[in-house]
Design a protein around this motif. Structure first.
Motif, PDB file in Angstrom:
ATOM      1  N   PRO A  38       0.829  -1.210   0.000  1.00 12.22           N
ATOM      2  CA  PRO A  38       0.000   0.000   0.000  1.00 12.22           C
ATOM      3  C   PRO A  38       0.867   1.265   0.000  1.00 12.22           C
ATOM      4  N   LEU A  39       0.484   2.213  -0.828  1.00 13.28           N
ATOM      5  CA  LEU A  39       1.263   3.428  -1.013  1.00 13.28           C
ATOM      6  C   LEU A  39       0.322   4.632  -0.952  1.00 13.28           C
ATOM      7  N   ALA A  40       0.800   5.704  -0.297  1.00 14.82           N
ATOM      8  CA  ALA A  40      -0.035   6.903  -0.164  1.00 14.82           C
ATOM      9  C   ALA A  40       0.822   8.148  -0.282  1.00 14.82           C
ATOM     10  N   ARG A  41       0.155   9.289  -0.549  1.00 12.08           N
ATOM     11  CA  ARG A  41       0.835  10.578  -0.637  1.00 12.08           C
ATOM     12  C   ARG A  41       0.328  11.488   0.481  1.00 12.08           C
ATOM     13  N   VAL A  42       1.264  12.197   1.116  1.00 11.96           N
ATOM     14  CA  VAL A  42       0.909  13.115   2.193  1.00 11.96           C
ATOM     15  C   VAL A  42       0.347  14.395   1.585  1.00 11.96           C
ATOM     16  N   GLU A  43      -0.875  14.752   2.008  1.00 10.08           N
ATOM     17  CA  GLU A  43      -1.518  15.954   1.477  1.00 10.08           C
ATOM     18  C   GLU A  43      -1.564  17.089   2.486  1.00 10.08           C
ATOM     19  N   GLN A  44      -1.698  16.770   3.752  1.00 12.13           N
ATOM     20  CA  GLN A  44      -1.710  17.799   4.790  1.00 12.13           C
ATOM     21  C   GLN A  44      -0.945  17.287   6.012  1.00 12.13           C
ATOM     22  N   VAL A  45      -0.297  18.223   6.714  1.00 15.91           N
ATOM     23  CA  VAL A  45       0.473  17.874   7.909  1.00 15.91           C
ATOM     24  C   VAL A  45       0.135  18.855   9.023  1.00 15.91           C
ATOM     25  N   ARG A  46      -0.139  18.307  10.207  1.00 11.43           N
ATOM     26  CA  ARG A  46      -0.337  19.143  11.387  1.00 11.43           C
ATOM     27  C   ARG A  46       0.573  18.637  12.494  1.00 11.43           C
ATOM     28  N   ASN A  47       1.470  19.506  12.943  1.00 16.13           N
ATOM     29  CA  ASN A  47       2.433  19.138  13.972  1.00 16.13           C
ATOM     30  C   ASN A  47       2.022  19.691  15.322  1.00 16.13           C
ATOM     31  N   GLU A  48       2.094  18.834  16.341  1.00 21.34           N
ATOM     32  CA  GLU A  48       1.865  19.310  17.696  1.00 21.34           C
ATOM     33  C   GLU A  48       3.138  19.947  18.248  1.00 21.34           C
ATOM     34  N   LYS A  49       3.032  20.529  19.412  1.00 24.11           N
ATOM     35  CA  LYS A  49       4.177  21.162  20.042  1.00 24.11           C
ATOM     36  C   LYS A  49       5.203  20.122  20.463  1.00 24.11           C
ATOM     37  N   ALA A  50       6.487  20.426  20.232  1.00 23.96           N
ATOM     38  CA  ALA A  50       7.557  19.496  20.588  1.00 23.96           C
ATOM     39  C   ALA A  50       7.621  19.313  22.108  1.00 23.96           C
ATOM     40  N   VAL A  51       7.866  18.064  22.517  1.00 19.24           N
ATOM     41  CA  VAL A  51       7.932  17.723  23.933  1.00 19.24           C
ATOM     42  C   VAL A  51       9.356  17.299  24.269  1.00 19.24           C
ATOM     43  N   LYS A  52       9.876  17.847  25.343  1.00 19.55           N
ATOM     44  CA  LYS A  52      11.240  17.537  25.759  1.00 19.55           C
ATOM     45  C   LYS A  52      11.307  16.157  26.392  1.00 19.55           C
ATOM     46  N   GLN A  53      12.337  15.386  26.007  1.00 19.41           N
ATOM     47  CA  GLN A  53      12.546  14.044  26.540  1.00 19.41           C
ATOM     48  C   GLN A  53      13.948  13.964  27.132  1.00 19.41           C
ATOM     49  N   THR A  54      14.053  13.450  28.365  1.00 23.34           N
ATOM     50  CA  THR A  54      15.345  13.304  29.034  1.00 23.34           C
ATOM     51  C   THR A  54      15.449  11.901  29.617  1.00 23.34           C
ATOM     52  N   ASP A  55      16.561  11.199  29.347  1.00 20.91           N
ATOM     53  CA  ASP A  55      16.717   9.849  29.880  1.00 20.91           C
ATOM     54  C   ASP A  55      17.592   9.868  31.136  1.00 20.91           C
ATOM     55  N   GLU A  56      17.888   8.681  31.664  1.00 25.94           N
ATOM     56  CA  GLU A  56      18.634   8.568  32.915  1.00 25.94           C
ATOM     57  C   GLU A  56      20.073   9.042  32.791  1.00 25.94           C
ATOM     58  N   PHE A  57      20.596   9.151  31.571  1.00 26.99           N
ATOM     59  CA  PHE A  57      21.971   9.617  31.364  1.00 26.99           C
ATOM     60  C   PHE A  57      22.019  11.104  31.009  1.00 26.99           C
ATOM     61  N   LYS A  58      20.892  11.796  31.202  1.00 28.60           N
ATOM     62  CA  LYS A  58      20.790  13.232  30.948  1.00 28.60           C
ATOM     63  C   LYS A  58      20.887  13.584  29.461  1.00 28.60           C
ATOM     64  N   ASN A  59      20.602  12.626  28.581  1.00 27.09           N
ATOM     65  CA  ASN A  59      20.530  12.915  27.154  1.00 27.09           C
ATOM     66  C   ASN A  59      19.184  13.578  26.860  1.00 27.09           C
ATOM     67  N   VAL A  60      19.211  14.675  26.155  1.00 30.53           N
ATOM     68  CA  VAL A  60      18.003  15.458  25.883  1.00 30.53           C
ATOM     69  C   VAL A  60      17.626  15.334  24.413  1.00 30.53           C
ATOM     70  N   ASP A  61      16.336  15.107  24.155  1.00 33.04           N
ATOM     71  CA  ASP A  61      15.818  15.074  22.795  1.00 33.04           C
ATOM     72  C   ASP A  61      14.431  15.695  22.798  1.00 33.04           C
ATOM     73  N   TRP A  62      13.924  16.010  21.628  1.00 31.40           N
ATOM     74  CA  TRP A  62      12.599  16.612  21.489  1.00 31.40           C
ATOM     75  C   TRP A  62      11.759  15.759  20.548  1.00 31.40           C
ATOM     76  N   GLN A  63      10.551  15.414  20.977  1.00 30.24           N
ATOM     77  CA  GLN A  63       9.650  14.598  20.170  1.00 30.24           C
ATOM     78  C   GLN A  63       8.440  15.415  19.741  1.00 30.24           C
ATOM     79  N   THR A  64       8.033  15.198  18.495  1.00 29.51           N
ATOM     80  CA  THR A  64       6.882  15.912  17.943  1.00 29.51           C
ATOM     81  C   THR A  64       5.922  14.909  17.319  1.00 29.51           C
ATOM     82  N   LYS A  65       4.657  15.043  17.625  1.00 29.27           N
ATOM     83  CA  LYS A  65       3.636  14.174  17.053  1.00 29.27           C
ATOM     84  C   LYS A  65       3.015  14.838  15.835  1.00 29.27           C
ATOM     85  N   GLN A  66       2.870  14.086  14.773  1.00 33.03           N
ATOM     86  CA  GLN A  66       2.297  14.591  13.525  1.00 33.03           C
ATOM     87  C   GLN A  66       0.964  13.911  13.228  1.00 33.03           C
ATOM     88  N   TYR A  67       0.054  14.675  12.658  1.00 35.62           N
ATOM     89  CA  TYR A  67      -1.174  14.126  12.104  1.00 35.62           C
ATOM     90  C   TYR A  67      -1.117  14.344  10.595  1.00 35.62           C
TER      91      TYR A  67
END
Length: 371
Positions: A38-67
């Protein structure tokens, strides 16, 4: 008149290649019906606000959810639209961001309660692959002409042989890994050199130097393995291996060393061949010393190339190990050890190839006389 004819033929083939390449790239934009997935084409994108992620080793990353609002391009749901979700991180280590116009593969496409649902499986990348292949072929034709075509043909033939060797290894349940890939390495060398150099003395000298240099380097490494009882070599770091790792490691090392030794041997023999053309009276001793000088000049850059390839191959995974609290010693053992050993074995082959290639080329091309 002859030069004009050759030039016209070259331009004609160049135009054909450009038209075929552009046609192939255009085809990849409209080949959805040829895919069973199955193959599709993206026609619209809506991004939520990025959320900060920190693990036990103090590594920082940012995650964003897309619709993503997408349109199906093939299959029984062709033309239908649906919304899927995707989560991507700023680092992009295990995920990726999608934008309007991207074509994506889907899995688990199904209808539930009158709505269409699916999961994203990744990009459709055939356009990029076709473009890169076309660009390589075009550059080979422009820069090397006939020799470029022969080099390309050798790559295609060797790729087919490599796939066949893997299939044979799988069918034989990895019972004869070294035999299969050792034979493959020899066939690689013969096919490549015959296609590029032809059945000439130059080819024989390069073939002999490549085979001898690689074989002696492997034998030396096996002897060292035996004397040291392979202490410090962690085969368990070969991830995702479902068969005995040691033969696979040796086969991988053999193929890697072969490429480095063939590269150096061909350079040395080509230089001696050109010297022989310029000075037909050159003696074997003179040609041997010239080959040795060339070998010493290119040995350093070749070894550095191997080191840089090894560093590039392990760079990202080494950073991952270190950022997750592992020591340098553990990171080296589990991620860099086998690559270092392979580089050292290739380096031995590079050093050995200098006198072997120089000697064989001098014997086959030079005249008798004092050095």
């Amino acid at each position: 008149m002859q030069k004009l004819k050759v030039s016209s033929s070259f331009i004609r083939w160049l135009l054909i290649l450009v038209v075929v390449g552009l046609g192939a790239i255009l085809f990849t934009f409209h080949n959805e019906s040829f895919y069973q997935r199955p193959l599709a084409r993206v026609e619209q994108v809506r991004n939520e606000k990025a959320v900060k992620q920190t693990d036990e080793f103090k590594n920082v990353d940012w995650q964003t959810k897309q619709y993503l609002k997408i349109k199906m391009l093939n299959g029984k749901y062709r033309g239908k639209k649906l919304t899927v979700t995707n989560t991507y991180s700023y680092s992009g280590a295990m995920d990726q961001r999608y934008r309007v116009g991207n074509e994506i593969f889907l899995t688990r496409v199904h209808e539930k309660d009158g709505l269409l649902h699916a999961t994203i499986a990744g990009y459709k990348r055939d356009t990029v692959i076709v473009f890169l292949v076309w660009l390589v072929i075009l550059l080979l034709l422009l820069m090397m002409k006939k020799q470029g075509n022969l080099a390309l043909l050798s790559v295609v033939v060797n790729s087919i042989l490599f796939v066949l060797a893997i299939e044979l290894d799988l069918k034989m349940q990895a019972a004869h890994v070294l035999l299969i890939f050792g034979t493959l390495a020899l066939i690689f060398t013969i096919v490549s050199l015959i296609l590029i150099l032809g059945l000439t003395k130059r080819m024989l000298a390069t073939l002999g130097a490549t085979v001898c240099g690689t074989l002696i380097a492997m034998l030396i490494s096996l002897l060292i393995f035996q004397l040291t009882q392979e202490r410090g070599i962690y085969y368990e770091s070969m991830q995702y291996v479902t068969q005995v790792p040691r033969p696979l490691f040796l086969a991988e090392t053999l193929l890697g060393s072969l490429g480095a030794v063939m590269d150096e041997s061909s350079d040395i023999v080509a230089t001696i061949f050109e010297l022989r053309q310029l000075d037909p009276t050159a003696t074997k001793g003179q040609l041997f010393m010239a080959g040795r000088s060339v070998g010493k000049s290119i040995m350093g850059p070749l070894v550095n190339v191997l080191f840089l390839i090894f560093m590039a191959d392990t760079f990202t995974s080494s950073l991952l190990y270190l950022k997750n609290g592992n020591s340098w010693g553990y990171t080296f053992s589990m991620n860099m050890c086998l690559g270092t050993v392979q580089s050292l074995i290739s380096g031995i082959g590079i050093v050995l190839a200098i006198p072997i290639a120089s000697g064989l080329a001098a014997i086959l091309l030079g005249k008798k006389g004092k050095a």
